[in-house]
Write a protein that holds these residues in place. Structure first.
Motif, PDB file in Angstrom:
ATOM      1  N   VAL A 254       1.054  -1.283  -0.179  1.00 15.53           N
ATOM      2  CA  VAL A 254       0.121  -0.034   0.099  1.00 15.53           C
ATOM      3  C   VAL A 254       0.802   1.364   0.089  1.00 15.53           C
ATOM      4  O   VAL A 254       1.935   1.148   0.858  1.00 15.53           O
ATOM      5  N   VAL A 257       0.932   6.831   3.412  1.00 17.03           N
ATOM      6  CA  VAL A 257       0.661   8.318   3.642  1.00 17.03           C
ATOM      7  C   VAL A 257       1.180   8.610   4.880  1.00 17.03           C
ATOM      8  O   VAL A 257       1.515   7.666   5.911  1.00 17.03           O
ATOM      9  N   GLU A 337      -9.078   2.227  10.742  1.00 19.06           N
ATOM     10  CA  GLU A 337      -7.841   2.703  11.083  1.00 19.06           C
ATOM     11  C   GLU A 337      -7.692   3.900   9.979  1.00 19.06           C
ATOM     12  O   GLU A 337      -7.956   3.377   8.890  1.00 19.06           O
ATOM     13  N   ARG A 351     -12.660  -3.232   9.750  1.00 12.71           N
ATOM     14  CA  ARG A 351     -13.147  -4.584  10.072  1.00 12.71           C
ATOM     15  C   ARG A 351     -14.328  -4.489  10.943  1.00 12.71           C
ATOM     16  O   ARG A 351     -14.572  -3.506  11.716  1.00 12.71           O
TER      17      ARG A 351
HETATM   18  P1  ADP Z   1      -2.409  -4.840  11.827  1.00  9.46           P
HETATM   19  O1  ADP Z   1      -2.746  -6.037  10.920  1.00  9.46           O
HETATM   20  O2  ADP Z   1      -1.470  -5.354  13.101  1.00  9.46           O
HETATM   21  O3  ADP Z   1      -3.399  -3.863  12.173  1.00  9.46           O
HETATM   22  P2  ADP Z   1      -1.484  -2.839   9.584  1.00  9.46           P
HETATM   23  O4  ADP Z   1      -1.211  -3.494   8.343  1.00  9.46           O
HETATM   24  O5  ADP Z   1      -2.931  -2.556   9.734  1.00  9.46           O
HETATM   25  O6  ADP Z   1      -1.271  -3.809  10.684  1.00  9.46           O
HETATM   26  O7  ADP Z   1      -0.599  -1.765  10.003  1.00  9.46           O
HETATM   27  C1  ADP Z   1      -0.418  -1.452  11.329  1.00  9.46           C
HETATM   28  C2  ADP Z   1      -0.508   0.175  11.051  1.00  9.46           C
HETATM   29  O8  ADP Z   1       0.731   0.713  10.345  1.00  9.46           O
HETATM   30  C3  ADP Z   1      -1.799   0.671  10.604  1.00  9.46           C
HETATM   31  O9  ADP Z   1      -2.608   0.775  11.338  1.00  9.46           O
HETATM   32  C4  ADP Z   1      -1.195   2.084  10.066  1.00  9.46           C
HETATM   33  O10 ADP Z   1      -1.329   3.113  11.275  1.00  9.46           O
HETATM   34  C5  ADP Z   1       0.046   1.991   9.692  1.00  9.46           C
HETATM   35  N1  ADP Z   1       0.176   1.514   8.213  1.00  9.46           N
HETATM   36  C6  ADP Z   1       0.116   0.626   7.514  1.00  9.46           C
HETATM   37  N2  ADP Z   1       0.091   0.833   6.244  1.00  9.46           N
HETATM   38  C7  ADP Z   1       0.273   2.232   6.013  1.00  9.46           C
HETATM   39  C8  ADP Z   1       0.322   3.230   4.888  1.00  9.46           C
HETATM   40  N3  ADP Z   1       0.194   2.624   3.690  1.00  9.46           N
HETATM   41  N4  ADP Z   1       0.409   4.283   5.313  1.00  9.46           N
HETATM   42  C9  ADP Z   1       0.405   4.801   6.473  1.00  9.46           C
HETATM   43  N5  ADP Z   1       0.476   3.845   7.517  1.00  9.46           N
HETATM   44  C10 ADP Z   1       0.005   2.807   7.417  1.00  9.46           C
END
Ligand code: ADP
Ligand code: MG
Length: 502
Positions: A254, A257, A337, A351
């Motif tokens: 992804v 940001v 999130e 979710r």
């Molecule tokens: P989990 O499965 O533990 O929730 P995530 O894949 O949602 O893990 O990632 C954890 C956190 O990392 C997210 O809640 C977000 O704050 C940050 N994050 C993940 N991807 C991005 C992104 N593309 N841009 C900004 N922040 C991100």
């Protein structure tokens, strides 16, 4: 036969996947696709299917043929859409690489942020954002996350170096006696040193230099996410939660940001209803000027959604609209999130939200009244355990969480759920004597033994400093359904002085 599709793209209002493809794209990937399709502001990216993970483990850790090309093609597409290239020394695209199976396994698998940074692109990011401190900070976080998850370097090794630099700060640049030094106190020059030290930690522990090639970084991160599917803790979690029959984890790549670009940026989590009471109120916290992992690290205190409403009203309004639309689409309470980058809102995940038993009832019946779900569906949403748990006394959910935090004394292992209040007594005899006089008591012991059973029975609740879920106290209390916390190891109990402290 046409070849199977292993990668699904999402971005700019359309996605190849959708919300119904949870098994194939994982919960996170399906959610990102669905939110893109309904026009919510989601950063662009692509999802490698759970099937790939399944194939990987069935074919002695090899990816299916064609996957590399498909990832490459989708990366190109992402770069075209965003107008930036991974690793570009002038203006780099950065991505996160995120796990996500069909069933949520919180904290069990890996996520790597800020991928695409190297010694050159970090300077490009610095120039482009006119914020070198921000760029360097992103780089040091990336080295830690990549080192820890892709190469299994102990996280503490990086933290030790950071602490070392911080400690020197207290001795030199910052005034003595100021107390705690925050990560945000570290300046540019010091960050350059942190990065140099982190790269050395990386080299010393992996016998390799930190990879500068973003494609090597990307595949290292994909390997780490796929590898985390079979990590001990993930396997154990699935066993304990009785999760079986899943193909594997998806991998979501992804566009990054940034919530850490100053006062107009932030990152947060919100629930479309209160997960404790189930009330239909918007509920959530935001940490201003922070990146995702900071929220968990608890470095600074988050602000409430109501503060966001005052601080950046248009973002609040937009978030409130997202709340409405996601509830209507999923017909259930959502856990969302999001990140705000310089006044622009991005949704990163949605979710079905976890909730207390009380909230389960409240939400299900409210949603029938709101005509979101049928009565039959509402009934199916209540688990038998919810009904059981509903009969235990609980701490009133109306007490503000701030007040609870203030009064917090110690925590332990939850042996038997419930809530209890009363005078502290330190012996079984006192418990029986006091109870006989009509007083409510809590029996607090280092541990309990069969001689204590009378007092345990007389007490409203039991708290012990030692022992686990199978300790004497836990087993006996469970039989009675009496509220019991065990293994509260911070408690210092002095039977002679009759004191309990932490
Ligand atoms: P989990 O499965 O533990 O929730 P995530 O894949 O949602 O893990 O990632 C954890 C956190 O990392 C997210 O809640 C977000 O704050 C940050 N994050 C993940 N991807 C991005 C992104 N593309 N841009 C900004 N922040 C991100
Ligand atoms: Mg998440």
């Amino acid at each position: 036969m046409a070849r199977k599709k292993f990668v699904y793209f999402f971005g700019e209002g359309t996605a190849e996947g959708n919300g119904n493809l949870k098994e194939l794209l994982g919960g996170k990937g399906a959610g990102l696709a669905e939110m893109t399709n309904i026009g919510l502001p989601v950063p662009a990216g692509f999802t490698i299917t759970t099937e790939v993970c399944g194939i990987y483990y069935k074919s002695s850790k090899k990816y299916p043929p064609g996957l590399r090309e498909e990832v490459e093609k989708n990366l190109k597409r992402l770069e075209r859409l965003v107008g930036k290239t991974l690793g570009d020394p002038a203006d780099p695209l950065l991505v996160s690489v995120r796990s996500g199976a069909a069933r949520s396994m919180p904290g069990m698998m890996e996520t790597i942020l800020n991928l695409g940074l190297n010694d050159k692109s970090v300077e490009g990011l610095a120039k482009k954002t006119s914020n070198r401190r921000f760029a360097l900070d992103a780089y040091r976080r990336f080295i830690t996350m990549f080192g820890a998850t892709a190469m299994r370097v102990a996280r503490e090794k990086f933290e030790e170096e950071l602490e070392d630099v911080k400690e020197r700060l207290t001795r030199t640049r910052l005034k003595k006696g100021r107390g705690k030094v925050f990560d945000t106190d570290i300046n540019e020059g010091e960050l350059v040193e942190v990065i140099r030290r982190f790269k050395k930690v990386y080299r010393d522990n992996t016998d390799k230099d930190f990879p500068q090639d973003p494609v090597v970084q990307l595949w290292g991160a994909i390997d780490a996410v796929v590898g985390s599917w079979m990590a001990d803790k993930a396997v154990t979690y699935r066993r304990v939660e009785k999760i079986s029959g899943l193909l594997g984890t998806a991998v979501n790549i992804v566009q990054m940001v940034f919530g850490n670009k100053g006062g107009g940026s932030g990152t947060g989590v919100c629930f479309t209803r209160d997960p404790n009471t189930g009330k239909n109120v918007f509920y959530g916290d935001i940490l201003m000027n922070a990146q995702g992992e900071d929220v968990v690290a608890g470095i600074r205190t988050p602000i409430h959604l109501n503060d966001l409403k005052k601080k950046i009203p248009p973002i609040y309004r937009q978030l409130a609209e997202v709340r409405k639309r996601l509830e209507r689409r999923y017909r259930d309470m959502q856990d969302i999130e999001f990140t705000i980058e310089e006044g622009k809102l991005y949704i990163l995940q949605t979710r079905n939200g976890k909730r207390s038993p009380r909230a389960s009832f409240e939400i299900a019946s409210d949603m029938v009244r709101e005509k979101l779900i049928s009565k039959e569906e509402a009934l199916l949403r209540i688990a038998p355990e919810d009904i059981e748990r509903l009969f235990y006394p609980v701490v009133s959910p109306d007490i503000p969480s701030g007040e609870l935090k203030e009064k917090f004394f110690a925590s332990g292992i939850p042996a038997v759920p419930g809530a209890a209040s009363g005078h502290i007594v330190l012996s079984a005899k006192d418990a029986e004597d006091w109870a006989a006089k009509g007083k409510s008591v809590i029996l607090v012991r280092k541990e309990t033994s069969p001689e204590d059973v009378g007092g345990m029975h007389a007490a409203k609740g039991i708290l012990t400093a030692r022992g686990g879920k199978t300790s004497h106290a836990a087993v006996v209390a469970r039989g009675w359904g009496k509220c019991c916390v065990v293994g509260s190891e911070d408690l210092v109990i002095d039977y002679l002085q009759k004191t309990v402290s932490v």
